[in-house]
Design an enzyme around this catalytic site. Sequence first.
Site, short mmCIF file in Angstrom:
data_model
loop_
_atom_site.label_atom_id
_atom_site.label_comp_id
_atom_site.label_asym_id
_atom_site.label_seq_id
_atom_site.Cartn_x
_atom_site.Cartn_y
_atom_site.Cartn_z
N GLY A 36 1.23 6.93 0.48
CA GLY A 36 2.47 7.35 0.62
C GLY A 36 3.26 6.82 -0.67
O GLY A 36 4.56 7.18 -0.70
N ASP A 37 2.48 5.92 -1.39
CA ASP A 37 3.63 5.15 -2.60
C ASP A 37 2.58 4.88 -3.64
O ASP A 37 1.62 5.35 -3.55
CB ASP A 37 4.28 4.22 -1.83
CG ASP A 37 5.80 4.06 -2.68
OD1 ASP A 37 5.88 3.76 -3.91
OD2 ASP A 37 6.68 3.70 -2.05
N ASP A 38 3.14 4.05 -4.59
CA ASP A 38 2.03 3.71 -5.72
C ASP A 38 0.84 3.29 -5.29
O ASP A 38 0.61 2.37 -4.35
CB ASP A 38 2.79 2.56 -6.31
CG ASP A 38 3.98 2.78 -6.86
OD1 ASP A 38 4.39 4.18 -7.06
OD2 ASP A 38 4.98 1.75 -7.22
#
Length: 449
Positions: free
Chosen positions: A252-254
Amino acid sequence: MSNDQVQNLITCFAVALVFLQCSSSVAGVVTCSGIVPMVYRNDKISITDFGAVGDGTTLNTKAFRAAIYRIEHLKRRGGTLLYIPPGVYLTESFNLTSRMTLYLAKGAVIKATQETSNWPLIAPLPSYGRGRERPGGRYMSFIHGDGLHDVIITGENGTIDGQGDVWWNMWRQRTLQFTRPNLVEFKDSRGIIISDVIFKNSPFWNIHPVYCSNVVIRYVTILAPASSPNTDGIDPDSSSHVCIEDSYISTGDDLIAVKSGWDQYGIAYGRPSNDITIRRITGSSPFAGIAVGSETSGGVTNVLAEHITLSNMGIGIHLKTNIGRGGIIRNITISDVYMENVRKGIKIAGDVGDHPDENYNPNALPVMQHIRIKNVWGEKVQQAGLIKGLKNSPFTDVCLANIHLAGSSVSRNGPWTCSDVRGGAVQVSPSPCSELISGSQTNVCSIPF
């Protein structure tokens, strides 16, 4: 499982590993994994020897802590392998020790308890000055190592499951008292190998080596829902000689973000991230594929990322920092990237990220220079790129070459948006902003591609 059976399994794994390494050498596959040799351990124990039950409901914290206590205090020559047989082993967080291998068999799952009230707290990182999300301390990572050397987490693609949804919900409801735990964190450690394991549903960042050196992360799978908040895949932080290869990450992120401390605390601590190699990574995320920052206050130098495949991304390549960060971001090379269905292909920006408190120095300006991005191919890219330096600290020597980003639609701002940047561009489509075009005409890129 008997000790003989355990030894037979590990022997098979060792033989397979040697075969793979030899095959890679013959095939000419480039790897950085040799910075930390894989260690074969003669002493082996099973978690079931300490009363662990892999039924998914029995709490096995005492078994994990007792097994690792045994490894730490008996100090067998060459270290000890802790074998996790097939089954689901529920446990609270636990600390690793030096000269050990945590080996997860096929079908083995180490699962974090969702009972958060007893989760241990530890001090904030000195380069952050406080928890990343909340003031004060932070929850200890699910699997933690501090001041260690010669540690291996590996196996037959067993799973480490953080069961992070209870933490994600606390974040959404704003009921967190302290910063969420990472799934795995090594701090002030060296000689670390993480390979052939599935990591899923981390409460916060997945794998976080901080103040570490000589770290190899290969053949891992990292999974979390696209909606899960701040579930970065791998975040090397104020660390050196890190090798990340041959992995799949969907979070859900980098996917991977290189960091080095937060504003005045990172400046004071002064430990950079350097000599980071990222190679043959595939993944997807609503945020960035390959990122530097935004916490870069200790500096980030000598990063190589190549042979990257990205799909369904927010941003393909993101170099990010902010006023108050200070730090030098230098010698970043990213090449041979394929991206598809991406909101923004390349973003290099000096206005990204929040601050730990009001005491940051707005005159502590980051320096971004010697950036090389080349051989990038994109399909269905909504906007090719944005490069936004700082008026009083322009980004310099930013050079793009052989980049082709085909759009599914035309951004209202045009394919490129640039300001306060100097550099050059060669064979870039769509045609880049004038700051880079003029740079190519004056040969401003001082380091050849």
